[in-house]
Scaffold this motif. Sequence first.
Motif, PDB file in Angstrom:
ATOM      1  N   MET A   1      13.908  -2.935   7.963  1.00 44.10           N
ATOM      2  CA  MET A   1      13.085  -1.851   7.456  1.00 44.10           C
ATOM      3  C   MET A   1      12.199  -2.391   6.328  1.00 44.10           C
ATOM      4  SD  MET A   1      13.964   1.759   5.570  1.00 44.10           S
ATOM      5  CE  MET A   1      14.769   2.614   6.878  1.00 44.10           C
ATOM      6  N   GLU A   2      11.027  -1.869   6.257  1.00 44.81           N
ATOM      7  CA  GLU A   2      10.057  -2.252   5.248  1.00 44.81           C
ATOM      8  C   GLU A   2      10.323  -1.494   3.953  1.00 44.81           C
ATOM      9  OE1 GLU A   2       5.559  -1.410   5.565  1.00 44.81           O
ATOM     10  OE2 GLU A   2       5.975  -3.190   6.777  1.00 44.81           O
ATOM     11  N   THR A   3      10.142  -2.171   2.811  1.00 44.14           N
ATOM     12  CA  THR A   3      10.331  -1.488   1.530  1.00 44.14           C
ATOM     13  C   THR A   3       9.143  -0.574   1.239  1.00 44.14           C
ATOM     14  OG1 THR A   3       9.226  -3.200   0.222  1.00 44.14           O
ATOM     15  CG2 THR A   3      11.612  -3.464   0.605  1.00 44.14           C
ATOM     16  N   ARG A   4       9.363   0.389   0.379  1.00 44.12           N
ATOM     17  CA  ARG A   4       8.270   1.291  -0.010  1.00 44.12           C
ATOM     18  C   ARG A   4       7.167   0.518  -0.715  1.00 44.12           C
ATOM     19  NH1 ARG A   4      12.119   6.157  -1.588  1.00 44.12           N
ATOM     20  NH2 ARG A   4      12.216   7.040   0.489  1.00 44.12           N
ATOM     21  N   GLN A   5       7.563  -0.457  -1.539  1.00 48.74           N
ATOM     22  CA  GLN A   5       6.573  -1.253  -2.259  1.00 48.74           C
ATOM     23  C   GLN A   5       5.653  -1.985  -1.284  1.00 48.74           C
ATOM     24  OE1 GLN A   5       8.195  -4.202  -4.882  1.00 48.74           O
ATOM     25  NE2 GLN A   5       6.231  -4.624  -5.829  1.00 48.74           N
ATOM     26  N   ARG A   6       6.225  -2.570  -0.225  1.00 51.97           N
ATOM     27  CA  ARG A   6       5.424  -3.265   0.775  1.00 51.97           C
ATOM     28  C   ARG A   6       4.475  -2.284   1.473  1.00 51.97           C
ATOM     29  NH1 ARG A   6       5.230  -7.798   4.352  1.00 51.97           N
ATOM     30  NH2 ARG A   6       4.730  -7.153   6.471  1.00 51.97           N
ATOM     31  N   SER A   7       4.976  -1.107   1.810  1.00 55.75           N
ATOM     32  CA  SER A   7       4.134  -0.095   2.452  1.00 55.75           C
ATOM     33  C   SER A   7       2.963   0.287   1.558  1.00 55.75           C
ATOM     34  CB  SER A   7       4.943   1.161   2.785  1.00 55.75           C
ATOM     35  OG  SER A   7       5.906   0.895   3.760  1.00 55.75           O
ATOM     36  N   VAL A   8       3.229   0.442   0.271  1.00 54.18           N
ATOM     37  CA  VAL A   8       2.175   0.822  -0.672  1.00 54.18           C
ATOM     38  C   VAL A   8       1.125  -0.279  -0.790  1.00 54.18           C
ATOM     39  CG1 VAL A   8       1.668   1.325  -3.103  1.00 54.18           C
ATOM     40  CG2 VAL A   8       3.599   2.439  -1.977  1.00 54.18           C
ATOM     41  N   VAL A   9       1.571  -1.537  -0.933  1.00 52.11           N
ATOM     42  CA  VAL A   9       0.631  -2.659  -1.053  1.00 52.11           C
ATOM     43  C   VAL A   9      -0.223  -2.771   0.208  1.00 52.11           C
ATOM     44  CG1 VAL A   9       0.438  -5.171  -1.233  1.00 52.11           C
ATOM     45  CG2 VAL A   9       1.976  -3.929  -2.746  1.00 52.11           C
ATOM     46  N   LYS A  10       0.401  -2.665   1.380  1.00 59.61           N
ATOM     47  CA  LYS A  10      -0.353  -2.722   2.631  1.00 59.61           C
ATOM     48  C   LYS A  10      -1.383  -1.601   2.688  1.00 59.61           C
ATOM     49  CE  LYS A  10       1.868  -3.041   6.490  1.00 59.61           C
ATOM     50  NZ  LYS A  10       2.920  -2.852   7.509  1.00 59.61           N
ATOM     51  N   ALA A  11      -0.994  -0.415   2.288  1.00 64.54           N
ATOM     52  CA  ALA A  11      -1.902   0.726   2.325  1.00 64.54           C
ATOM     53  C   ALA A  11      -3.070   0.530   1.364  1.00 64.54           C
ATOM     54  CB  ALA A  11      -1.150   2.011   1.988  1.00 64.54           C
ATOM     55  N   ILE A  12      -2.804   0.007   0.187  1.00 61.30           N
ATOM     56  CA  ILE A  12      -3.864  -0.199  -0.800  1.00 61.30           C
ATOM     57  C   ILE A  12      -4.859  -1.245  -0.318  1.00 61.30           C
ATOM     58  CG2 ILE A  12      -4.353  -1.096  -3.116  1.00 61.30           C
ATOM     59  CD1 ILE A  12      -1.738   0.360  -3.992  1.00 61.30           C
ATOM     60  N   VAL A  13      -4.368  -2.374   0.185  1.00 63.95           N
ATOM     61  CA  VAL A  13      -5.257  -3.424   0.686  1.00 63.95           C
ATOM     62  C   VAL A  13      -6.106  -2.893   1.834  1.00 63.95           C
ATOM     63  CG1 VAL A  13      -5.334  -5.665   1.852  1.00 63.95           C
ATOM     64  CG2 VAL A  13      -3.819  -5.335  -0.101  1.00 63.95           C
ATOM     65  N   TRP A  14      -5.475  -2.201   2.771  1.00 65.25           N
ATOM     66  CA  TRP A  14      -6.203  -1.635   3.913  1.00 65.25           C
ATOM     67  C   TRP A  14      -7.286  -0.666   3.437  1.00 65.25           C
ATOM     68  CZ3 TRP A  14      -7.239  -2.442   8.749  1.00 65.25           C
ATOM     69  CH2 TRP A  14      -7.752  -1.410   9.530  1.00 65.25           C
ATOM     70  N   ASN A  15      -6.947   0.161   2.464  1.00 66.72           N
ATOM     71  CA  ASN A  15      -7.890   1.168   2.001  1.00 66.72           C
ATOM     72  C   ASN A  15      -9.006   0.599   1.128  1.00 66.72           C
ATOM     73  OD1 ASN A  15      -7.329   4.122   2.794  1.00 66.72           O
ATOM     74  ND2 ASN A  15      -5.353   3.128   2.680  1.00 66.72           N
ATOM     75  N   VAL A  16      -8.761  -0.489   0.435  1.00 69.13           N
ATOM     76  CA  VAL A  16      -9.842  -1.148  -0.301  1.00 69.13           C
ATOM     77  C   VAL A  16     -10.872  -1.682   0.694  1.00 69.13           C
ATOM     78  CG1 VAL A  16     -10.431  -3.164  -1.710  1.00 69.13           C
ATOM     79  CG2 VAL A  16      -8.546  -1.681  -2.388  1.00 69.13           C
ATOM     80  N   MET A  17     -10.379  -2.274   1.780  1.00 64.36           N
ATOM     81  CA  MET A  17     -11.286  -2.749   2.827  1.00 64.36           C
ATOM     82  C   MET A  17     -12.081  -1.573   3.406  1.00 64.36           C
ATOM     83  SD  MET A  17      -8.973  -5.768   4.659  1.00 64.36           S
ATOM     84  CE  MET A  17      -8.682  -4.754   6.045  1.00 64.36           C
ATOM     85  N   GLY A  18     -11.406  -0.469   3.647  1.00 60.91           N
ATOM     86  CA  GLY A  18     -12.077   0.724   4.165  1.00 60.91           C
ATOM     87  C   GLY A  18     -13.065   1.307   3.173  1.00 60.91           C
ATOM     88  N   LEU A  19     -12.727   1.277   1.885  1.00 60.07           N
ATOM     89  CA  LEU A  19     -13.608   1.800   0.846  1.00 60.07           C
ATOM     90  C   LEU A  19     -14.929   1.032   0.826  1.00 60.07           C
ATOM     91  CD1 LEU A  19     -14.110   3.624  -1.625  1.00 60.07           C
ATOM     92  CD2 LEU A  19     -12.963   1.893  -2.998  1.00 60.07           C
ATOM     93  N   VAL A  20     -14.828  -0.277   0.872  1.00 57.96           N
ATOM     94  CA  VAL A  20     -16.043  -1.096   0.877  1.00 57.96           C
ATOM     95  C   VAL A  20     -16.874  -0.805   2.124  1.00 57.96           C
ATOM     96  CG1 VAL A  20     -16.914  -3.470   1.002  1.00 57.96           C
ATOM     97  CG2 VAL A  20     -15.041  -2.902  -0.562  1.00 57.96           C
ATOM     98  N   THR A  21     -16.222  -0.771   3.274  1.00 57.96           N
ATOM     99  CA  THR A  21     -16.921  -0.512   4.530  1.00 57.96           C
ATOM    100  C   THR A  21     -17.582   0.859   4.515  1.00 57.96           C
ATOM    101  OG1 THR A  21     -15.353  -1.902   5.714  1.00 57.96           O
ATOM    102  CG2 THR A  21     -16.647  -0.374   7.043  1.00 57.96           C
ATOM    103  N   MET A  22     -16.852   1.880   4.101  1.00 58.80           N
ATOM    104  CA  MET A  22     -17.405   3.240   4.091  1.00 58.80           C
ATOM    105  C   MET A  22     -18.524   3.395   3.060  1.00 58.80           C
ATOM    106  SD  MET A  22     -16.278   5.063   6.471  1.00 58.80           S
ATOM    107  CE  MET A  22     -16.993   6.596   5.904  1.00 58.80           C
ATOM    108  N   THR A  23     -18.452   2.672   1.959  1.00 58.61           N
ATOM    109  CA  THR A  23     -19.531   2.722   0.972  1.00 58.61           C
ATOM    110  C   THR A  23     -20.820   2.191   1.578  1.00 58.61           C
ATOM    111  OG1 THR A  23     -17.988   2.487  -0.875  1.00 58.61           O
ATOM    112  CG2 THR A  23     -20.282   1.930  -1.308  1.00 58.61           C
ATOM    113  N   VAL A  24     -20.716   1.074   2.281  1.00 58.13           N
ATOM    114  CA  VAL A  24     -21.899   0.497   2.931  1.00 58.13           C
ATOM    115  C   VAL A  24     -22.426   1.447   4.006  1.00 58.13           C
ATOM    116  CG1 VAL A  24     -22.737  -1.411   4.365  1.00 58.13           C
ATOM    117  CG2 VAL A  24     -21.265  -1.882   2.395  1.00 58.13           C
TER     118      VAL A  24
END
Length: 67
Positions: A1-24
């Motif tokens: 099972m994945e830890t909550r911390q790992r889930s949060v870090v994965k979500a943040i990295v994914w969403n930073v990539m999405g934030l940049v893409t959506m801004t453009v």
Amino acid sequence: METRQRSVVKAIVWNVMGLVTMTVVGLIATGSATVGGAVAVVNTAIGLTMYLIYERVWAGISWGRNG
């Protein structure tokens, strides 16, 4: 099972990539960095929340796991 911390870090990295893409995309679509950025921030906040919920639900499902 994945830890909550790992889930949060994965979500943040994914969403930073999405934030940049959506801004453009928002900038191209509206011609305004302010409007494009605002749309991207709202999209990222919603996406981050939904992704975290999605990851935690799947972390508790044993179907399809080996070992």
